[in-house]
Every structure is written in C-alpha cells, then in structure tokens.
Design an enzyme around this catalytic site. Structure first.
Site, PDB file in Angstrom:
ATOM      1  CB  CYS A 127      47.303  42.069  38.554  1.00  0.00           C
ATOM      2  SG  CYS A 127      47.399  42.924  40.114  1.00  0.00           S
ATOM      3  CD  GLU A 159      47.159  39.185  33.789  1.00  0.00           C
ATOM      4  OE1 GLU A 159      46.021  38.689  33.854  1.00  0.00           O
ATOM      5  OE2 GLU A 159      47.581  40.031  34.597  1.00  0.00           O
ATOM      6  N   GLY A 214      41.125  39.345  40.266  1.00  0.00           N
ATOM      7  CA  GLY A 214      41.427  38.128  39.513  1.00  0.00           C
ATOM      8  C   GLY A 214      41.560  38.475  38.043  1.00  0.00           C
ATOM      9  CB  SER A 215      41.583  36.301  35.093  1.00  0.00           C
ATOM     10  OG  SER A 215      40.360  35.624  35.303  1.00  0.00           O
ATOM     11  N   GLY A 226      36.435  38.356  35.808  1.00  0.00           N
ATOM     12  CA  GLY A 226      35.823  39.640  36.186  1.00  0.00           C
ATOM     13  C   GLY A 226      34.569  39.920  35.376  1.00  0.00           C
ATOM     14  CD  GLU A 247      38.585  33.266  30.833  1.00  0.00           C
ATOM     15  OE1 GLU A 247      39.822  33.273  31.001  1.00  0.00           O
ATOM     16  OE2 GLU A 247      37.926  32.230  30.649  1.00  0.00           O
ATOM     17  CD  GLU A 271      43.912  44.547  41.128  1.00  0.00           C
ATOM     18  OE1 GLU A 271      44.275  44.302  39.951  1.00  0.00           O
ATOM     19  OE2 GLU A 271      44.438  44.033  42.120  1.00  0.00           O
ATOM     20  CE  LYS A 308      36.000  31.484  45.293  1.00  0.00           C
ATOM     21  NZ  LYS A 308      37.225  30.653  45.410  1.00  0.00           N
TER      22      LYS A 308
HETATM   23  P1  ADP Z   1      43.476  33.400  38.113  1.00  0.00           P
HETATM   24  O1  ADP Z   1      43.298  33.486  36.632  1.00  0.00           O
HETATM   25  O2  ADP Z   1      44.477  34.323  38.661  1.00  0.00           O
HETATM   26  O3  ADP Z   1      43.502  31.990  38.638  1.00  0.00           O
HETATM   27  P2  ADP Z   1      40.754  33.737  38.494  1.00  0.00           P
HETATM   28  O4  ADP Z   1      40.221  35.004  37.978  1.00  0.00           O
HETATM   29  O5  ADP Z   1      40.523  32.485  37.754  1.00  0.00           O
HETATM   30  O6  ADP Z   1      42.248  34.006  38.756  1.00  0.00           O
HETATM   31  O7  ADP Z   1      40.292  33.496  39.980  1.00  0.00           O
HETATM   32  C1  ADP Z   1      40.235  34.485  40.957  1.00  0.00           C
HETATM   33  C2  ADP Z   1      39.152  34.112  41.920  1.00  0.00           C
HETATM   34  O8  ADP Z   1      37.927  34.039  41.218  1.00  0.00           O
HETATM   35  C3  ADP Z   1      39.318  32.771  42.604  1.00  0.00           C
HETATM   36  O9  ADP Z   1      38.875  32.891  43.945  1.00  0.00           O
HETATM   37  C4  ADP Z   1      38.397  31.871  41.810  1.00  0.00           C
HETATM   38  O10 ADP Z   1      37.911  30.777  42.559  1.00  0.00           O
HETATM   39  C5  ADP Z   1      37.267  32.816  41.495  1.00  0.00           C
HETATM   40  N1  ADP Z   1      36.459  32.435  40.320  1.00  0.00           N
HETATM   41  C6  ADP Z   1      36.837  31.761  39.223  1.00  0.00           C
HETATM   42  N2  ADP Z   1      35.790  31.603  38.377  1.00  0.00           N
HETATM   43  C7  ADP Z   1      34.734  32.191  38.952  1.00  0.00           C
HETATM   44  C8  ADP Z   1      33.363  32.395  38.581  1.00  0.00           C
HETATM   45  N3  ADP Z   1      32.880  31.931  37.422  1.00  0.00           N
HETATM   46  N4  ADP Z   1      32.562  33.076  39.430  1.00  0.00           N
HETATM   47  C9  ADP Z   1      33.042  33.560  40.593  1.00  0.00           C
HETATM   48  N5  ADP Z   1      34.301  33.397  41.001  1.00  0.00           N
HETATM   49  C10 ADP Z   1      35.148  32.730  40.196  1.00  0.00           C
END
Ligand code: ADP
Length: 502
Positions: free
Chosen positions: A294, A396, A238-239, A243, A241, A260, A185
């Site tokens: 990151c 961050e 990703g973030s 994660g 939060e 990560e 995804k």
């Molecule tokens: P950033 O803060 O860099 O935008 P995110 O951590 O929000 O990164 O997003 C990274 C990925 O995680 C994206 O593909 C986003 O669609 C996905 N994502 C965001 N929220 C959720 C969630 N609650 N469950 C699963 N995937 C998510």
C-alpha cells in the site's frame, strides 16, 4: 507439518475454521481453494466461513471477553503474547515457506522481512500490555478524577493478502495486549498462515474464543463481520473502495472503525540525491513484494536535470531483477498474488499506453517454463513521460508498475505530489537537509521516508491521511485504536452537593 517436509507444492493441505478454541467445518460445509500463484496449483482447501459462522465466532469472542479473558491480568496477557512470539520464531522457516507458497512473495522476503516483523510485533505489544494506563486529572474543588483505559470488547479484523501474517500480527497484537477478543478474517487469496497462527495461539495457551479465525470471501464473511451488531470495533486493511463499504456497514451500528487503505505514493528524487541510493530506493519502492504494497512508491517524481542518467540506471537495474520460483532464495520477484491481480496490472499497462506514457521496460509477463509457466508473473515495468493527471498516476495499481513524472520546480512538485486522493506515504531523496525536512512537512501523508523507503517498526506509528484511511497502527498509537477511556469522579469532601441546600 515438520520443517523437513518438502516444499509441498503437490500436497493439498486442509484447514477448518478456528472458533471458540475448536477447529470446525463451516456450517454450510463449503470449502474453497487457496492457490499457489507461482504455479496455479491448489495449496490448500479451506473451510469457507459465511454469516452463520461469523455469528458463532462473534458469540465465542463475546463469551471469552466477558468470561475468562477479563480475568487475565495485563502481565499474563503480555506473557501469552511473548510466548506466541517465541512459537512463531521457532517455526519461522516453515511459516515463511507457507507464506511464499500462498502469496507468491520471494522466500527471502517472507523469511527476512515478514517473519521478523511478525515476531517483533508480538514482542513489542507483549511489553505494551502492562503499560496501558489511565491518568489523574487536576479538576477543581474537592474532587478526584481519573481515567481508566479499557478494552473495546470484540474486535473484527479484516485483512488483505499482500502481507498475510504481518497484517494478522498488526491487528492481533495490540488488540490482545489491550484486553480485547478478536474475530480475524484473512483474505480469501491467502488464508493459510493465519490458520497456522491459530494453532500457535492455541499452543501458547490463550483461553478459547479470545482469537477466532474465519477465512471466507469479502462480500460474504467480511461483510457479515463488518455489519455484525455484536462487534465493537472493525480494524480493516485493504483497498479504499472496500474501506468505504466497511465504514458504511459499520455506521449502521456505529461500530468503531480504523482503516488502513490504498496509496499512490510520491517517491521524489532531487538532482542532489546520491544516485545509487535513489535508484535503489526507487526499486525498493515499486518492485518490493511485486509492487503489492500500500505504500508502494508508484509515482516517481524525478528532477528533470537527472532524467536521462537516472532512467538509464533504473531501467538497467529493473531488468536485472531475478524473477522466478519464489521458494528459491536467489529469486527477487515472484508472481502477482492472483490471476485477477495480474489482469489488473495488464489493464493498467494498456491504459498507460493509451494515455501516451512511454514504456521504458517491462509491460508484459516474463517467459518462464515448467510449472512456473502457469504462474501469474509480470516483469518490472517503468513508464516515463507520465503526467500526474493520467490514470496510471492517480489510480492504485498494486503491481510492479512505476510512473515517472519529471519536475523542474519545488513548489510545482509539492503541489503535484499532493494532488491525489491518497496520503499514505512518501519518499524524498536529497542531500539537502533543509529541503528534506521542509518537504516532510509539506507532503500530506502519514509516513515520510527520507533517503530510505518501506521501513517499518512496531514502535513507529503508521496510517494514512486523506482517503488512505484513519487511525494509526503500531507504537503507542495503536493502543488508542483498541481501548476506550472511562472518566471516574469521586467526591473527597464528604459533604452533600451544594445545589439543593436551603
Ligand atoms: P485487495 O484490493 O487488496 O484485494 P480488498 O480491499 O479487496 O483488497 O480486500 C481486503 C480484505 O477485505 C479481504 O479480506 C477481503 O475479503 C475483504 N473484503 C472485500 N470486500 C469486502 C466487503 N464488501 N466487506 C467486508 N470485507 C470485504
């Protein structure tokens, strides 16, 4: 699309979901727009996956895992990955242009950093496929014990928007080398190049369902994937939060997880550092990819004795960074990926000011005209007089905002550098070899760069300490994330077991 096609900012592309080897509309029929952040224009209309599509993709991946893919030898998996590397290489220019249009990163970065890294990744793991081995264990008695290293099954990969193709490669290459199937995804901000990669995966000849690509929003498509009971492993970048949300969702089915996550890296500059190198490294640390990295060296720890000279040079060089059309090869800095990210950067600039930090340069969008006036640009920004406890030094930002903190004493520096919830990376600038290695051990982070910054290689492990995540991607370590160990015992004595003898 052909390489000759103009940098098509005014032609909207359309993409479907890639499930079970077919390009299909979402069950809901819904689509979403992927925007070019340099202009605010729609680059592509993309089918939007939701829970039913994720379910279909997981089922397709399961069928492929239990069917055709399980019969493909390690050598042939490697050959497919190598073929994919070659296909990516043959289309590197157009993929780089699309990456730039979808993400906003300068074309010089997309073309000379992202694409080579993607190709290298597929090549490295192509070679790894035939090197995934078990072991024989010297157990006592007349027994033979060995291990098999087997794939996990269906892997869900959820990736961010800052390095769309690179992140897809980091997840796909080791997972496929090890014999898993994948549901990928991409981030909703940048789905285009992952879908283009899907076409190349098809062309390379991977059996249907081995890779499925399902763009959609995090809270819907992402959450459906993370909580799907048919998924054996979730790999997330990703973030921090998000994660945590993913780890929680995966815990329900005890799905294996690797994460990560974010960082707030200390980039430490000692008075004995080569000044030119250190200034360059500080720029690279915080302004590369618009600070959307990151590992960004967002906390610059500066030896008090060189404060004035360093800041003067750092400021001068930051102000010379060429901001503009990311498709122009001269451009060194493009827009932030989205309006939301731009607003986040602006918010933290306001926070830093309120906290009493001093703005050295930047702090606002640049004045741009024409279509770029609608882009999400922000100037390279430096704050000094920052205290490590301030929010600008602890949270961050994921943007081009450097927080400069001065230090006098090494022990105090180490303590402050480690005073963060994160532990992804750190930079150390010094000519003193002893000190460099001492600090490399003292800093609690997964990657340490000495007199360099933001260097990666497919062969070298990467991942975080503390809340920067768990698991190591790249290198041999990545195989551990995508395999499980089976222990096999066989009796060599040919006699009954002793316990129930007369
Ligand atoms: P950033 O803060 O860099 O935008 P995110 O951590 O929000 O990164 O997003 C990274 C990925 O995680 C994206 O593909 C986003 O669609 C996905 N994502 C965001 N929220 C959720 C969630 N609650 N469950 C699963 N995937 C998510």
């Amino acid at each position: 699309m052909s390489a000759q096609q103009p940098s098509a900012s005014n032609t909207t592309r359309r993409y479907q979901l890639f499930i079970g080897g077919q390009w299909v509309e979402a069950e809901s029929g819904r689509t979403f727009a992927s925007v070019n952040p340099a202009t605010g224009e729609t680059l592509a209309e993309v089918a939007e996956a939701d829970a039913p599509d994720i379910d279909k993709a997981v089922q397709a991946a399961r069928r492929a895992f239990e069917g055709k893919w399980s019969k493909v030898s390690a050598r042939d998996r490697g050959r497919l990955l190598y073929k994919l590397a070659q296909l990516v290489e043959s289309r590197a220019k157009e993929l780089a242009e699309l990456e730039t249009m979808d993400n906003g990163k300068p074309i010089r970065e997309a073309l000379y950093v992202d694409l080579p890294e993607v190709i290298e990744h597929f090549e490295y793991f192509a070679g790894m496929a035939t090197k995934i081995e078990g072991e024989t264990i010297p157990v006592p008695g007349r027994m033979f014990n060995y291990t098999l290293r087997e794939p996990l099954g269906v892997c869900g990969a959820i990736i961010p928007w800052n390095y769309p193709l690179v992140m897809a490669a980091w997840k796909l290459a080791p997972a496929l080398a090890a014999g898993n199937t994948v549901v990928l995804k991409p981030a909703e901000q940048t789905p285009v190049t992952a879908l283009e990669l899907g076409k190349l995966i098809q062309e390379a000849g991977f059996p249907e369902g081995v890779v499925n690509i399902v763009p959609g929003f995090g809270e819907r498509a992402g959450a459906a994937l993370a909580s799907h009971p048919g998924v054996d492993k979730i790999a997330f970048t990703g973030s921090t939060e998000v994660g945590k949300k993913i780890a929680r969702a995966a815990a329900e089915n005890l799905t294996k997880v690797s994460l990560e996550l974010g960082g707030k890296a200390p980039n430490i500059i000692f008075a004995d550092a080569d000044m030119e190198q250190a200034v360059n490294g500080a720029l690279m640390g915080i302004f590369f990819n618009q600070g959307q990295v990151c590992t960004a060296g967002s906390r610059i720890f500066l030896d008090e004795r060189i404060k004035d000279e360093f800041l003067a040079r750092f400021r001068e060089r930051a102000e010379q960074i060429r901001i503009g059309d990311p498709l122009d090869k001269q451009t060194q800095m493009g827009p932030q990926v989205s309006e939301e990210q731009l607003n986040k950067v602006k918010y933290y600039v306001a926070v830093a000011r309120q906290e009493g930090a001093t703005l050295v340069t930047g702090g606002e969008p640049p004045a741009l005209s024409g279509p770029l006036a609608h882009g999400y640009f922000f100037r390279p920004t430096i704050f000094t007089d920052v205290k490590n406890e301030m929010r600008v030094a602890q949270e961050e930002i994921f943007g081009p905002v450097a927080a400069v903190i001065t230090f006098k004493d090494e022990d105090e520096l180490i303590q402050q550098a480690n005073q963060t919830i994160y532990g992804l990376s750190a930079g150390i600038w010094t000519r003193d070899v002893t000190r460099a290695h001492r600090l490399a051990r003292e800093i609690r982070a997964g990657v340490i760069w000495i007199n360099t910054y933001n260097i990666f290689n497919a062969a070298s492990p990467f991942g975080g300490y503390k809340q920067s995540g768990y698991g190591r991607e790249m290198g041999k370590h990545a195989i551990e994330l995508y395999t499980q160990v089976k222990s096999v015992w066989i009796d060599l004595s040919g006699r009954p077991m002793g316990w129930y003898n007369r």
